[in-house]
Structure formats: structure tokens, C-alpha cells
Design a protein around this motif. Structure first.
Motif, mmCIF file in Angstrom:
data_model
loop_
_atom_site.group_PDB
_atom_site.id
_atom_site.type_symbol
_atom_site.label_atom_id
_atom_site.label_comp_id
_atom_site.label_asym_id
_atom_site.label_seq_id
_atom_site.Cartn_x
_atom_site.Cartn_y
_atom_site.Cartn_z
ATOM 1 N N PHE B 156 23.755 95.817 13.541
ATOM 2 C CA PHE B 156 23.559 97.132 14.171
ATOM 3 C C PHE B 156 22.165 97.248 14.782
ATOM 4 O O PHE B 156 22.000 97.750 15.895
ATOM 5 C CB PHE B 156 23.789 98.266 13.159
ATOM 6 C CG PHE B 156 25.098 98.162 12.420
ATOM 7 C CD1 PHE B 156 26.244 97.686 13.050
ATOM 8 C CD2 PHE B 156 25.199 98.536 11.089
ATOM 9 C CE1 PHE B 156 27.450 97.582 12.373
ATOM 10 C CE2 PHE B 156 26.402 98.440 10.397
ATOM 11 C CZ PHE B 156 27.534 97.959 11.034
ATOM 12 N N ASP B 157 21.158 96.789 14.042
ATOM 13 C CA ASP B 157 19.787 96.815 14.568
ATOM 14 C C ASP B 157 19.680 95.967 15.834
ATOM 15 O O ASP B 157 19.085 96.379 16.828
ATOM 16 C CB ASP B 157 18.805 96.263 13.519
ATOM 17 C CG ASP B 157 18.570 97.237 12.362
ATOM 18 O OD1 ASP B 157 18.973 98.406 12.487
ATOM 19 O OD2 ASP B 157 17.986 96.830 11.345
ATOM 20 N N SER B 316 30.481 111.469 0.536
ATOM 21 C CA SER B 316 29.817 111.607 -0.758
ATOM 22 C C SER B 316 30.109 110.408 -1.635
ATOM 23 O O SER B 316 30.879 109.522 -1.261
ATOM 24 C CB SER B 316 30.302 112.882 -1.451
ATOM 25 O OG SER B 316 31.688 112.807 -1.648
ATOM 26 N N GLY B 317 29.483 110.387 -2.791
ATOM 27 C CA GLY B 317 29.706 109.288 -3.721
ATOM 28 C C GLY B 317 28.811 108.109 -3.411
ATOM 29 O O GLY B 317 28.059 108.119 -2.443
ATOM 30 N N PRO B 318 28.915 107.071 -4.241
ATOM 31 C CA PRO B 318 27.986 105.947 -4.114
ATOM 32 C C PRO B 318 28.209 105.105 -2.865
ATOM 33 O O PRO B 318 27.362 104.302 -2.520
ATOM 34 C CB PRO B 318 28.259 105.121 -5.378
ATOM 35 C CG PRO B 318 29.613 105.528 -5.833
ATOM 36 C CD PRO B 318 29.799 106.946 -5.404
ATOM 37 N N TYR B 319 29.332 105.292 -2.187
ATOM 38 C CA TYR B 319 29.611 104.438 -1.038
ATOM 39 C C TYR B 319 29.591 105.213 0.268
ATOM 40 O O TYR B 319 30.311 104.899 1.211
ATOM 41 C CB TYR B 319 30.940 103.698 -1.234
ATOM 42 C CG TYR B 319 30.923 102.855 -2.486
ATOM 43 C CD1 TYR B 319 30.050 101.778 -2.594
ATOM 44 C CD2 TYR B 319 31.731 103.154 -3.576
ATOM 45 C CE1 TYR B 319 29.991 101.013 -3.744
ATOM 46 C CE2 TYR B 319 31.688 102.383 -4.732
ATOM 47 C CZ TYR B 319 30.808 101.321 -4.812
ATOM 48 O OH TYR B 319 30.754 100.556 -5.943
ATOM 49 N N GLN B 320 28.734 106.233 0.311
ATOM 50 C CA GLN B 320 28.651 107.057 1.504
ATOM 51 C C GLN B 320 28.325 106.224 2.750
ATOM 52 O O GLN B 320 27.481 105.344 2.732
ATOM 53 C CB GLN B 320 27.538 108.099 1.308
ATOM 54 C CG GLN B 320 27.507 109.136 2.423
ATOM 55 C CD GLN B 320 26.122 109.738 2.577
ATOM 56 O OE1 GLN B 320 25.120 109.036 2.455
ATOM 57 N NE2 GLN B 320 26.065 111.013 2.845
ATOM 58 N N ILE B 321 29.044 106.547 3.813
ATOM 59 C CA ILE B 321 28.771 105.933 5.117
ATOM 60 C C ILE B 321 28.832 107.056 6.136
ATOM 61 O O ILE B 321 29.809 107.802 6.189
ATOM 62 C CB ILE B 321 29.875 104.928 5.508
ATOM 63 C CG1 ILE B 321 29.983 103.788 4.519
ATOM 64 C CG2 ILE B 321 29.643 104.398 6.904
ATOM 65 C CD1 ILE B 321 29.056 102.660 4.771
ATOM 66 N N LEU B 322 27.815 107.157 6.941
ATOM 67 C CA LEU B 322 27.797 108.249 7.910
ATOM 68 C C LEU B 322 28.677 107.940 9.113
ATOM 69 O O LEU B 322 29.250 108.832 9.727
ATOM 70 C CB LEU B 322 26.357 108.516 8.348
ATOM 71 C CG LEU B 322 25.449 108.890 7.164
ATOM 72 C CD1 LEU B 322 23.995 108.823 7.572
ATOM 73 C CD2 LEU B 322 25.793 110.267 6.638
ATOM 74 N N LYS B 349 32.862 100.606 2.466
ATOM 75 C CA LYS B 349 31.481 100.137 2.321
ATOM 76 C C LYS B 349 31.409 98.619 2.492
ATOM 77 O O LYS B 349 30.562 98.095 3.220
ATOM 78 C CB LYS B 349 30.973 100.512 0.924
ATOM 79 C CG LYS B 349 29.592 100.030 0.621
ATOM 80 C CD LYS B 349 28.627 100.948 1.285
ATOM 81 C CE LYS B 349 27.208 100.477 1.180
ATOM 82 N NZ LYS B 349 26.322 101.455 1.793
ATOM 83 N N HIS B 352 31.966 97.693 6.029
ATOM 84 C CA HIS B 352 30.782 98.046 6.809
ATOM 85 C C HIS B 352 29.703 96.976 6.643
ATOM 86 O O HIS B 352 29.072 96.555 7.622
ATOM 87 C CB HIS B 352 30.274 99.407 6.314
ATOM 88 C CG HIS B 352 29.156 99.977 7.123
ATOM 89 N ND1 HIS B 352 29.366 100.655 8.301
ATOM 90 C CD2 HIS B 352 27.813 99.979 6.924
ATOM 91 C CE1 HIS B 352 28.198 101.057 8.793
ATOM 92 N NE2 HIS B 352 27.236 100.660 7.980
ATOM 93 N N LEU B 353 29.513 96.525 5.416
ATOM 94 C CA LEU B 353 28.514 95.475 5.169
ATOM 95 C C LEU B 353 28.910 94.157 5.828
ATOM 96 O O LEU B 353 28.059 93.437 6.325
ATOM 97 C CB LEU B 353 28.319 95.266 3.664
ATOM 98 C CG LEU B 353 27.456 96.297 2.950
ATOM 99 C CD1 LEU B 353 27.411 95.987 1.458
ATOM 100 C CD2 LEU B 353 26.038 96.325 3.517
ATOM 101 N N GLU B 356 27.911 94.653 9.327
ATOM 102 C CA GLU B 356 26.458 94.717 9.466
ATOM 103 C C GLU B 356 25.808 93.341 9.305
ATOM 104 O O GLU B 356 24.859 93.006 10.000
ATOM 105 C CB GLU B 356 25.912 95.671 8.397
ATOM 106 C CG GLU B 356 24.419 95.696 8.309
ATOM 107 C CD GLU B 356 23.904 96.759 7.335
ATOM 108 O OE1 GLU B 356 24.667 97.669 6.980
ATOM 109 O OE2 GLU B 356 22.732 96.665 6.959
#
Lengths: 616, 616
Positions: B156-157, B316-322, B349, B352-353, B356
Motif C-alpha cells: 500500500f505504501d 471494531s474488535g482486534p481485527y479492525q480494518i478501515l 485481517k 489484508h496482510l 499488504e
């Protein structure tokens, strides 16, 4: 009988790949002992003054440039069996990438003694390599070797590979992980897997020099100048260590984590980025809870009688760890309490990752907590987080942020800069809980004013191991003093700071000072290394070292303006808990301190330097 | 009217930094169209035969050496507005680091069309750079640029930085993440942030060439040979796409994840490393559940009328992704069902990783599941895991393993090798659910025998997008056939494989074939690019491409011995669920298949090659 401190220094230049040695200079040792003091002497007289003579401004010294110098230093009593807790070494750098001040860090384990057994009291690293290298020092022979196959590997992998490669006794590895390679500003130098020279970002200095590791091994045991007297002294000192409630009982049984409940009950355990000083849930992550849950055994440094190090195992759940060391009080606080993560297994996991990737839990946890508050207050736009839910209490976000920081991935690239730069970037510099750019450790000085003065004046920045007045203020050692008054604290801070620099130059473990004092160090120096120090001599040496460091810092532009605390501590009364309503009365203490120090504008005067025998 | 397929090929040599172009050769296009077919032609005739002429054995081609060649290829109908789903491109490599066979992968988004708009139908990358570089192709002008500032950055960067750097219309970035740089064998090439050329480890090939990214931008829109006829055809085809239940309804509404429940109900959704084919909890991670929970909107590829791509947010929660895209059916299965992780947020999540960091979820999830079974069965000693609790259902261990694999940290260095090498290393090769070293996708062929034959014979290994017989066997398109019989499957597999190679050479989206067939492709080629193909011509071209790839593979040592399935599928009857008791009767189907193909020992005969016009 052997007279004076005998030893050798190894100089390694990574730019031109040359290696040379020289003996410890007895005249320098007489004034600076060894360790931190001797290293400071070299940094100033051998390097900074030379740079200036060549026309370079000290302010132009790039902490991540080849002009920075990194010194691994033991002292005369390091690695000597029978000395109380003789297993540490000190690392100094001309300049820290995190603070811009002198770089300074200290670590235990086996590396210090084994470096000495390898034949060298100090290793001075100059220049920078173009390609990844490591330094191997075995029984007096030093060699720069190719590290391309281990570059990129984590601390545990690197340590294992290099340990297996050396066929000798007493092998120890100090190395950097990915964080150091990636120039993360809070990167550690790690040794013996879980031990860290863990402040002021010296791992990034190693990374900038492309020095992945130093491997030491050897069997050259240090000699003792007066063996009979030393034997008697050793018996006496260790006896006193064992009788002392902290070194004989608290630290061996619960490790440093014994402090979680003590400091919380004193109302000064920083919670949620120092918004609070008391956390009703703190016992969930205390040393007592650790002992009841994940603790397996102790893991002492070389030759140590205290053995505060912990070995832990988390057998189930998402944060399972089969073997880890720690977590220390500071890691528990910084990765747990200040981030609001009250899950001890998650804290152990986070601490393990800090070790594996090579980062300082104090600076990293504090920076994450700072980011959490910045976000809570609306300073950080959600899109900058690339999906990490950075809110107080989110264990998964804590763990993920550690990966991201080490590899500068997404928002991790900002966390990697430390809380000062982060908070400035988002327009709220007051939310960085740091002094001189170094994140403060786990004692809110609104509950013990002396440590506040120490944070403000400690040379390396927000630091608890430079003048640990928590000992008298909270623990009552060597005597109990009122923590809430600013009165008389300047004197305590000065003495503790000076004595600490003696300990860091010995090199010895600071915990010994819970039980022993300056007279005992004089006795150790005299019997082990043949010095003839009085107690006063020892304290003067400490003061000399403290002043030399401060004097070097003045060249980088540090002055009284930098001897401050975050506004939260001086202007926001503690909102609740046992020390509700308190602030730190810094100005008053500071004026008294400068007077005692003989400093003007936070810098030693010419007279002071002359009095201490420091040539400008 | 314009005749024939007109276009240009860019050749970039990273060793000597030379760039040259040449036009699409109409004679080659006549035989291989473009895309995958044309790229295979170049790989064989332009490179492999040349290497052999110079005395090099094909088996000595190092997939991660400068001798490997990487081709980014569009085809005549890519990027043409009005063509159904024209937004894809294909990537080929002389050799895959994961499989040792030909490398092949396909991706959507904008990169394919924008590469064409930048002036090139194909980009051929030869050699390897010493330092990190990226290739910028803007409106016909190509330049090799320094990438040292983005090397190490995530997908992404990297994408954001490079997109902002180019001031032009229609900018798209294809790049590698840390996984590609670190030569992880399942590394992807990622484009437009979340789109992946995601199989056979081509990201590692880019990494080995130190090619961080290709940026394309431009406004050169492709011309259409017969605009009036094409307009009419386009209307007709798109009308049929919209009426089709899969392309008009299922995929637009639920995305590919609509398959979770369908395939689970067919008893062939691989669960816990293919130990089971039915998971009573599968609905927790289904497309329907996704639509009800985290789905925000659709995200179509360039010019696509289906729009199967998903945009999700976990608030919400530990696996939040915007913001994230996907997860696709295959990601959900590989990161969720086969690892036993039934937490859709954790799967998002993990996906997504993977995006990424740049890794293939199918191969990575399957490798993690393989490790979980290896550990469960006692093959992996706990100490090798360095603390990761790799057991079925552990979401945190899943997420952590993704970080570790991308950076080869600890056990991640073993996961980075893929399931075949991993399972072999631990002495249980049968637990790798792969064919030719490529992890199989999410259809247990014990419930649909045709896909089993396809897995065994697909050129690139365990692959579902080479001959997707799930369409007739399960979805009933173009007609319903009995999934459980091996009878007649060879013919279906051959036709689907050949047609797929036509689609990949078009280059077009495979999903179009749910609604359209070979005749429609002939019409598209003829109206858009001025060919004069019949339906038979098109199918012959597909067969030619399929045979050429297989022929190249024979040089690497592939033969009938590699056309197999993991023993679990041929010898372990499905233990429970709707297809309980079934195995794949592979040998029977295989014999029929070879006969239809005209292959002996899994390799095209000289007669077959001659018949197809392939010069050996």
C-alpha cells in the motif's frame, strides 16, 4: 599482587576494515575507571575533539552516519567471580539517533563477561561498512566477517546461527534484529537472546554501520590484584546482599515485576499514557500474578547472586509462547499498563516480539500509548492508521504495531520515530511523555518528586537508571524519605546520579546499590584492580563522568531548556488515586540542583570542569 | 477498418539497463493471440531455445536467477470498453520458484488496461538489477528508476508513493511487498493495492530481479477494427452476461464468496487441511454472512459489468480494518476454513496482510494448515515453532504466521517455502495438499471428480482456473453433469483447459465463460482486432497454447509422474458429509485424458506438436 587496571581495547574500523588494539591507559582509568566513564573519555577526547579540530561542528555529527562511534565497554570488576552481580556491560555512542544526545545503554546476560574472557575490556566500533558484516572476537583474535546470510534475520535466529558457528567456550552474541537494520529509532542491541542494551536507539547505530552482530568467546579469566582481601570482601558483600529485603528477597522471588503493585499502590503507575497514576486492574499484570501463572524459573546474569531474570511460558490461548524471558517491570508497564492492555499473556507476547525484532519496550510501548491518546483526542486521522485499531486496551493492535514498527510498515513507519517526533507531527507535542526525546519509565513523579528532578536532569533523557530516587522515596532504601516533598531532593538526585555513573563504569549491576554503597565500590576497585580509591575518590569520579557527559551534550546544543518534564507532570494535577492533586514542583528543585552541581544554564562552568580535572 | 492485432512489446533488460520495443508479430498473434499464449511463445522460442543453443540445460534455469524472464501481458481485447470484463492481465515466467514449472498468474484491477493505455501490450523483463529499481512507463516512454527509497515498503505504501509521483492520467502500479523482496516462494505481484497476480510465486521472481514495481500510465486507447459490428456484439454479449445467474446475479451480489455455502453443501469445502470436506460452521465465513456484516460496496475491475470485487470494513474488535478489498472465496477458504479459523474478521485481517505484504492466500493458508496438521500429528517439534501456537482455529497464530512468513522470521522462514518443501522437511510429504508443488484451491475433488483430473493435469499445478469443471459439475453451467462419476470427465477437462488458455490469451476474465463460449471469443477477436477466427480456430489455439506450455515443462523434467493428486484424495475416502466415502478415481480418467490429448507419459508427442504447428 597485580597493580592497577590492566586490560585491552579493541578498535575496529568498519569503513577501511582495519583492526587495532591498545592497552587500558592507567591514568585514564584512575580518573574514569572503565565502562561508561572510560568510553565517554574516548568519545570526547579521541573522537569529538578530533572532529572539531578538523572543522566539523558537533551538531553535524549524524547519529546514523559513519562518523558516529559505538563503544561496548566492560570495567575492572565485570566478569570477576565473587563480585556481586558482575554480569553487565555498557554501550555508548557519540550520539543517539533518538535523542540527539550522547547514546547510552546497559545490558546483562553473559556478553560483558564473555567479551572480557575473549580478551578485550572494550570494543570501539568506528566507521561504517557498505555490506552487512559481523565481528567475531575469539580468544584475543578479532575478525570482520560477511553477514549477508544473516542480515534480515531476527534476534533469536541470528544468535543461534552465530553461536553454532563458533567452536569455543563461553560464546555470546550481541546483535540487532530487523528494527536495527531498518533504522528504527528505538532499536536495541540484543545479547544472549533476551538481554537488551535497550535505550537511546543504539541498535539503529549498529544498523547504520551495517554491523549485524558481535560474537565473543574465550577463556581469559580476569585476574584479581589482592585475592585474599577480595575473598574476604566478597563474602561480606554477598552476605549483605542476601540480607537486604530487595536484593535478597523481592528481586529473586518476583523479579522487577514486584514493583507493579508497589508503584500502583503509591499512585504513580502511569496508566493510559500518563493520564492516570493508579489502575484498579494493575494486579492482572503484576509480578505476583506472573509468579502464579506463567513463571517457570529464574534466569540470572553471569555470576549474579540476585537472579532477577524471569523465564516464562504461555501454554495456551492466542499468545502462546513456549519459552521467553522477562517481562521486566518496565516492559510490563510500557506494553501493558500505559497502553491499557491488561492481558498478561499479550504483554509477554509483545515483550517477546520486542526481543525478537530488537526494540526497546519502554520507548515503543510509550510511543504506542502516545499514538492511542493522539487518536482518542482526534489528532490522528483514521486513514493514517491503515486499519490498525489503535485504542487503549486493544491487545491485537499492540502486537500488530510491534511488527509494523520493526519493519516500518504502514503506520509503523511513524511509530518507529518515537513519541516525540510522532506527537510533534500530529501537532500535540505535549502528549509525548518524554524528556530530551527519550520516553520516561514507569514512575509518575507526581507521586515522588525526586524522580521528577532526575528525569528532567538525567543526561540521557527520561531515565530511571541514572538516579533512582525511588529507592529512598518509595522503597525506603537506604532510608525512607517523604516522596511528596520537593525539599532536599536535589541532593539525593545528585548523589544517586554520580553513584550510578560509578556503577556503570565498574561495570556492575545497579541493583547492587540497593544493598551496597560507594565505600563498597572503592573496596572492590582496590582489591580487584589494585586501585587506591577512598569513598570520596569514587564519588568524585562519578561526578566527573556525569559532568563530562553533560559537557559533551552542551556541544550538541543541550542546556537548561532541555532539563524539563512534560507539562502533564508539572501542570496537570494527578486526577485520582493516592497522590490525587499532586504536580511536580520542578523549578524549585532544579534551581537547587544546578547550584549543587555548579552548573549555569544546565551546563558545567569552566571552574567546575577545572575542579573535576576535565580539560575542555 | 484496421486489420489484425496491432500493438507493441516493451523489452527491458535490468542487467544492462537497456530498453527496446518491437511490434506484435501478426503471425505469432494468429497462432497464439496475445497474453499468456504470446508470452509462452516468447519464453520458448526467444529465450529457452536460445539458452539451449548456448549449451545451457533448461533444468539449470534458476527461477530466482537473472536468466529467468518475466512477462506482463495483455491481449487484443484487454482494455477495450464494451468487451465483457476486459480488465485483466497475465504474467508468465520461464520458471516458477515455487513449482519449478512455468510460472503463470493472472490479475484484475486497472493495471492491464492502463499498461495498454501507456502504449504497450506486453512488458518483457530480462536480467536482474544489482540495486532496487522500478520501471515507469508513461505514454509510450519507459524508464528504469532507482527504487532504493521504496525497497522494504509494503504494497500500500509503495503504491501510494509511486502513484503520487506520476503526473499523468490512468496511473496504475504493480509491485511486490516485503515477501517478494525476501524471496518468499509464494510471493505475489500486487497491483492497484489489493489485486494479485497471485500464484506460482512470481513476486519472488520480481524480488530476485530487484524490480520493486512497474508503474504505467497513459491515454492511448486501443482501437477497434470493426466498430459497428463490435457495438452490436458487445450489446448482445453484455445482455447475456446480465441474464446469466452467476455473472448477472450471484457474483455481483455476493462476490466469489457466494461459493462458501454452495461448496460446503456439496461436501467438498476442504476443512482442516483437507481432512474433511464439510464444515458445519462454514456459514460463519460465507459470502452471505460477509454481505450482512462487513461488506461496504462492490469494487469492479476496469470496464467490468460483473463487479465481483468486494470492499469491506471491520469497525471494531482486534481485527479492525478501515478499508480492505476482498476477501475472495479462495482467501476465505484458505485463511479460514482450512486453518479452522471461523472468525470472519480475522480472515479479513489475514487477507489484508497478505495483500499488504504481497503473498498468495491460497498457498500461504494451505501451508499454514499443513503446518497445523504436521504439528497436530507430532511431526513438528514445539521448539521449531519459536512460540507460535500453530493449531487449527487459532486466529492470532494465523495472523502472526503471515508476518513471520513475509519476513522469514523464525518458523516463518519454513512456511515461506510452501507446503511441499515443508511437509517433506518434516518427513510427511503426503500432508502437503499440492500438485506439482502448487497448493490446491478450495474444491475437494472427492465431491467432483472432474476438478480432480484438472488439478492433476493443470500445467501450473494445483489450479482451479485452468479447467474449472466446477461450472458443469456443481453450478450446472453450461449444463449439469454428475459430479461423482469419473465418466466423461476427461473430455470436459480438456475443453475447459483449452478454452481457459484462450481466455488468458485474450486477455479476458475467466468469469465471462460462465455465460459465453468459444464462438463469442472468436467474434470478439474478429471484430475488435480484425482476426478471422472460427470457433474451431479458437479452440485449436487454446490447445496449441496448452501443449506448448506442457512441452516446455517436459524440458524441466515434468511428465506423467507429476500428474497426480495427494494420496488423501485418491486413497482416503471422504470421512463424512454429503460425499462421505468418495475418493477420486484418477487413473481411469487420466488414461482417457492422455488419449484425448495425444500425449505419451504426460508429454505431447512429436505428431501432436506437428499437428498443432508447434516447432520443437
Amino acid at each position: 599482587m597485580k597493580g592497577g587496571y590492566i586490560g585491552k581495547i579493541l578498535f575496529v574500523n568498519l569503513t577501511d576494515k582495519t583492526i587495532r588494539t591498545e592497552p587500558i591507559d592507567p591514568q585514564v582509568a584512575e580518573k574514569y575507571i572503565g565502562g561508561k566513564g572510560y568510553a565517554l573519555y574516548l568519545l570526547y577526547y579521541r573522537y569529538l575533539k578530533e572532529y572539531m579540530a578538523k572543522g566539523m561542528s558537533p551538531k553535524d555529527v549524524n547519529p546514523l552516519g559513519p562518523e558516529n562511534v559505538l563503544i561496548f565497554a566492560t570495567g575492572p570488576i565485570t566478569g570477576v567471580a565473587g563480585v556481586p552481580s558482575p554480569g553487565r556491560y555498557h554501550v555508548m555512542a557519540l550520539r543517539s539517533p533518538l535523542t540527539g544526545s550522547v547514546g547510552s545503554a546497559n545490558s546483562g546476560g553473559e556478553f560483558g563477561p564473555y567479551m572480557k574472557f575473549a580478551g578485550y575490556d572494550m570494543i570501539v566500533v568506528e566507521g561504517a561498512s557498505e555490506k552487512p558484516v559481523y565481528l567475531e572476537v575469539v580468544n584475543g583474535h578479532a575478525e570482520i566477517k560477511d553477514a549477508s546470510d544473516i542480515w534480515g534475520r531476527n534476534v533469536f535466529d541470528t544468535t543461534r546461527v552465530l553461536k553454532n558457528r563458533v567452536k569455543a567456550k563461553n560464546v555470546s552474541v550481541a546483535c540487532i534484529g530487523p528494527a536495527g537494520e531498518n533504522l528504527v529509532l528505538m532499536a536495541n542491541i540484543m545479547n544472549d537472546d533476551h538481554r537488551a542494551a535497550g535505550r537511546t536507539g543504539l541498535g539503529a547505530v549498529m544498523g547504520s554501520k551495517k554491523l549485524k552482530a558481535i560474537v565473543v568467546a574465550g577463556e581469559e579469566k580476569p585476574q584479581v590484584a589482592k585475592p585474599d582481601e577480595f575473598r574476604e570482601l566478597s563474602r561480606n558483600l554477598i552476605e549483605r546482599m542476601k540480607k537486604n529485603p530487595v536484593t535478597g528477597e523481592g528481586l529473586p522471588t518476583y523479579g522487577t515485576a514486584v514493583l507493579v503493585n508497589i508503584i500502583n499502590q503509591a499512585g504513580m503507575l502511569p496508566y493510559k499514557n500518563w493520564q492516570f497514576g493508579y489502575n484498579p486492574e494493575a494486579d492482572k499484570i503484576s509480578g505476583e500474578t506472573l509468579a502464579k501463572t506463567f513463571l517457570i524459573k529464574r534466569r540470572p546474569c553471569w555470576g549474579c547472586q540476585i537472579g532477577c531474570g524471569r523465564v516464562v511460558k504461555v501454554e495456551s490461548g492466542p499468545y502462546q509462547i513456549l519459552y521467553s524471558e522477562g517481562p521486566e517491570y518496565e516492559s510490563i508497564w510500557a506494553l501493558g499498563n500505559t497502553t491499557g492492555v491488561m492481558d498478561l499473556a499479550a504483554v509477554i507476547k509483545a515483550n517477546h516480539l520486542c526481543d525478537e525484532l530488537g526494540m526497546d519496550p519502554i520507548s515503543l510501548g510509550s510511543t504506542i500509548a502516545c499514538a492511542m491518546e493522539l487518536r482518542e483526542k482526534g489528532y490522528i486521522p483514521e486513514e493514517d492508521l491503515q486499519g490498525i485499531d489503535l485504542r487503549f486496551g486493544n491487545a491485537a493492535a499492540l502486537v500488530e504495531s510491534i511488527w509494523r514498527t520493526a519493519y516500518k510498515s504502514g503506520f509503523g513507519a511513524k511509530l518507529a520515530l518515537g513519541s516525540k517526533r510522532l506527537a510533534e507531527m500530529y501537532g500535540a507535542p505535549e502528549l509525548s511523555m518524554s524528556v530530551k526525546g527519550l520516553e520516561m519509565p514507569a514512575y509518575d513523579p507526581r507521586g515522588a518528586k525526586g524522580i521528577g528532578l532526575n528525569y528532567a536532569t538525567a543526561n540521557r533523557g527520561g531515565c530511571h537508571v541514572t538516579g533512582y530516587t525511588i529507592s529512598p522515596e518509595i522503597l525506603g532504601l537506604p532510608q525512607k524519605i517523604d516522596p511528596l516533598t520537593p525539599e532536599g531532593k536535589a541532593q539525593w538526585v545528585k548523589i544517586f546520579q554520580d553513584l550510578t555513573d560509578v556503577v556503570n563504569s565498574a561495570v556492575n549491576c545497579l541493583f547492587v546499590t540497593f544493598a551496597l554503597g560507594a565505600q563498597d565500590y572503592a573496596d572492590l576497585f582496590n582489591t580487584v584492580a589494585g586501585f587506591n580509591f577512598t569513598t570520596d575518590d569514587v564519588m568524585t569520579i562519578g561526578e566527573r563522568i556525569y559532568n563530562l557527559e553533560r559537557y559533551i551534550m552542551s556541544y550538541y546544543g543541550f542546556s537548561a531548556k532541555d532539563d524539563t518534564l512534560p507539562k502533564r507532570l508539572t501542570h496537570e494535577p494527578m486526577p485520582e488515586g493516592p497522590v490525587k492533586g499532586q504536580v511536580v514542583e520542578l523549578d524549585k528543585m532544579l534551581a537547587e540542583y544546578y547550584k549543587l552541581r555548579g552548573w549555569v544554564d544546565g551546563v558545567p562552568t569552566k571552574e567546575k570542569l577545572k575542579q573535576l580535572g576535565i580539560e575542555p
